[in-house]
Design a protein around this motif. Sequence first.
Motif, PDB file in Angstrom:
ATOM      1  N   ASP A 129       0.853  -1.183   0.000  1.00  0.00           N
ATOM      2  CA  ASP A 129       0.000   0.000   0.000  1.00  0.00           C
ATOM      3  C   ASP A 129       0.889   1.233   0.000  1.00  0.00           C
ATOM      4  OD1 ASP A 129      -2.461  -1.363   0.010  1.00  0.00           O
ATOM      5  OD2 ASP A 129      -2.354  -1.660   2.181  1.00  0.00           O
ATOM      6  N   GLU A 169      -0.325   2.789  -8.566  1.00  0.00           N
ATOM      7  CA  GLU A 169      -0.777   2.017  -9.727  1.00  0.00           C
ATOM      8  C   GLU A 169       0.283   0.984 -10.112  1.00  0.00           C
ATOM      9  OE1 GLU A 169      -2.617   2.952 -14.138  1.00  0.00           O
ATOM     10  OE2 GLU A 169      -0.884   4.117 -13.462  1.00  0.00           O
ATOM     11  N   GLY A 172       0.057  -1.939  -7.759  1.00  0.00           N
ATOM     12  CA  GLY A 172      -1.087  -2.792  -8.048  1.00  0.00           C
ATOM     13  C   GLY A 172      -0.887  -3.649  -9.279  1.00  0.00           C
ATOM     14  N   GLN A 177      -2.599  -7.065  -6.986  1.00  0.00           N
ATOM     15  CA  GLN A 177      -3.623  -6.744  -5.998  1.00  0.00           C
ATOM     16  C   GLN A 177      -3.648  -5.224  -5.807  1.00  0.00           C
ATOM     17  OE1 GLN A 177      -2.403  -7.913  -1.841  1.00  0.00           O
ATOM     18  NE2 GLN A 177      -0.788  -9.016  -2.929  1.00  0.00           N
ATOM     19  N   PRO A 178      -4.830  -4.644  -5.583  1.00  0.00           N
ATOM     20  CA  PRO A 178      -4.906  -3.183  -5.493  1.00  0.00           C
ATOM     21  C   PRO A 178      -4.064  -2.626  -4.351  1.00  0.00           C
ATOM     22  CG  PRO A 178      -7.097  -4.157  -5.677  1.00  0.00           C
ATOM     23  CD  PRO A 178      -6.148  -5.281  -5.420  1.00  0.00           C
ATOM     24  N   TYR A 180      -3.892   0.326  -1.751  1.00  0.00           N
ATOM     25  CA  TYR A 180      -4.650   1.412  -1.132  1.00  0.00           C
ATOM     26  C   TYR A 180      -3.700   2.601  -0.985  1.00  0.00           C
ATOM     27  CZ  TYR A 180      -8.735  -1.448  -0.212  1.00  0.00           C
ATOM     28  OH  TYR A 180      -9.861  -2.215  -0.368  1.00  0.00           O
ATOM     29  N   SER A 216      -7.710   2.652 -12.763  1.00  0.00           N
ATOM     30  CA  SER A 216      -8.557   1.514 -12.428  1.00  0.00           C
ATOM     31  C   SER A 216      -8.386   1.107 -10.970  1.00  0.00           C
ATOM     32  CB  SER A 216      -8.220   0.329 -13.343  1.00  0.00           C
ATOM     33  OG  SER A 216      -8.875  -0.842 -12.904  1.00  0.00           O
ATOM     34  N   GLU A 217      -9.502   0.814 -10.316  1.00  0.00           N
ATOM     35  CA  GLU A 217      -9.438   0.312  -8.949  1.00  0.00           C
ATOM     36  C   GLU A 217      -8.944  -1.135  -8.890  1.00  0.00           C
ATOM     37  OE1 GLU A 217     -12.946   0.994  -6.627  1.00  0.00           O
ATOM     38  OE2 GLU A 217     -12.333   3.073  -6.233  1.00  0.00           O
ATOM     39  N   ASP A 218      -8.705  -1.732 -10.032  1.00  0.00           N
ATOM     40  CA  ASP A 218      -8.013  -3.016 -10.039  1.00  0.00           C
ATOM     41  C   ASP A 218      -6.585  -2.837  -9.542  1.00  0.00           C
ATOM     42  OD1 ASP A 218     -10.222  -4.302 -11.066  1.00  0.00           O
ATOM     43  OD2 ASP A 218      -9.523  -4.190 -13.144  1.00  0.00           O
ATOM     44  N   TYR A 219      -6.076  -1.602  -9.651  1.00  0.00           N
ATOM     45  CA  TYR A 219      -4.691  -1.314  -9.272  1.00  0.00           C
ATOM     46  C   TYR A 219      -4.566  -0.363  -8.092  1.00  0.00           C
ATOM     47  CZ  TYR A 219      -4.292  -3.103 -14.033  1.00  0.00           C
ATOM     48  OH  TYR A 219      -4.411  -3.871 -15.171  1.00  0.00           O
ATOM     49  N   VAL A 220      -5.422   0.651  -8.038  1.00  0.00           N
ATOM     50  CA  VAL A 220      -5.324   1.684  -6.995  1.00  0.00           C
ATOM     51  C   VAL A 220      -6.697   1.967  -6.407  1.00  0.00           C
ATOM     52  CG1 VAL A 220      -4.659   4.044  -6.423  1.00  0.00           C
ATOM     53  CG2 VAL A 220      -3.407   2.813  -8.175  1.00  0.00           C
ATOM     54  N   ILE A 221      -6.762   2.000  -5.090  1.00  0.00           N
ATOM     55  CA  ILE A 221      -7.957   2.474  -4.403  1.00  0.00           C
ATOM     56  C   ILE A 221      -7.528   3.680  -3.565  1.00  0.00           C
ATOM     57  CG2 ILE A 221      -9.738   1.921  -2.702  1.00  0.00           C
ATOM     58  CD1 ILE A 221      -9.496  -1.014  -3.638  1.00  0.00           C
TER      59      ILE A 221
END
Length: 418
Positions: A129, A169, A172, A177-178, A180, A216-221
Amino acid sequence: MTTVKERFEAAKSIYEGIGVDVDKALETLAETKISMHCWQGDDVKGFLNPDGELSGGILSTGNYPGAAHTAEELRQDADKAFSLIPGKHKFNLHAIYLDTDEAVDLNEIEPKHFEKWVAWAKERGLGLDFNPTFFSHPMYQDNYTLAHPDKKVRDFWIEHGKRSRKIAEYFGQALGQPAYNNFWVPDSSKDNPIDRLAPRKRLMTAYDEIFTEEISEDYVIDTMESKVFGIGGEAYTVGSHEFYMGYGLTRNKTILMDAGHYHPTEVISNKISSLALFSDKLMLHVSRPVRWDSDHVIIMDDELQEIMKEIVRGGLLARTAIGLDFFDATINRVAAWVVGVRNAQKALLKALLEPTEALKQLELAFDFTSRLVLTEEYKDLPFGAIWDYFCDSQGVPVGLAWFDEVKKYEAEVLSKRS
């Protein structure tokens, strides 16, 4: 003398007798990642300017020997901690923890400056993260960063925020996995301001610019963290709870709640269910605010257990990211990590071993006597035997055996650092 397995089987039988699926609880626990924070390992100094003074409401106290002074030492210490913690987890980096020989400032950082961290995490099956670092820097001016009235200051920090998102990014994408990516700024005032609105407008506009690029939230939240006040900012915090609640919900950003960032009479366990109604995800920084945001190592106190109960009782575990946030320089830093993560896992296990649905039915029937009696009696059930088995099955020390490992590591490694 009974074995770990024998004690587990006896305890499992008791829990199954009240309707708890112990195997499912252990499976869920093994799948739950705790984000272990890097800044416990070196007292929040980082490697951008390791000799710099902390600022922005940040303060680590104590002078226990053995702090990490390089990224390599920090990874070495984290390796030791993870070897004593069951399961596979994540490591949470601040931007100032870059690992490069290149002279680079916060508005110039790139993914390449974190390649060694990604290689380390990938080799160990860990996630990463990230956090932009809006403190301990010359451009943190007049207690302000993104909300500063000077556009030059704001632009520096806006660029830092944009670059931090690209680094997250990269994490991720590389690790599958994303990541955070948590935004917290210390912008505040020591005494009462005349204009509370304008700084918040500037902060809102700055964030809007930082988040211009869709990732994309596949990589970053992206997550947003509020605070009541900080050291040197006791009267007014630009990024208040109301600001971030409004911003996060209107911009589709995940809101992060830190256990130490509220008034002393408030607890985040009582806020989780409300936020969950309006946001599809949430993140927590689990800390222990002895005197407000003092960031002590978490212990198995009531609030830690209530936080985990609330997540499990509400069926929110899949939607909740759990990170830790504490830094104590008065004790062995590796031990602090291990105590913290293992306690977070223990509290989660206790929540997973509760016969929640049966207790909910009693509540719906307004049978508060049975609810009280049973919840109190369940506190005495042998969850420790389940925990010991989990540790043993995950290949990490059971009971105090992990502390023997830490003391040996201190003698052989930490004590030799200057």
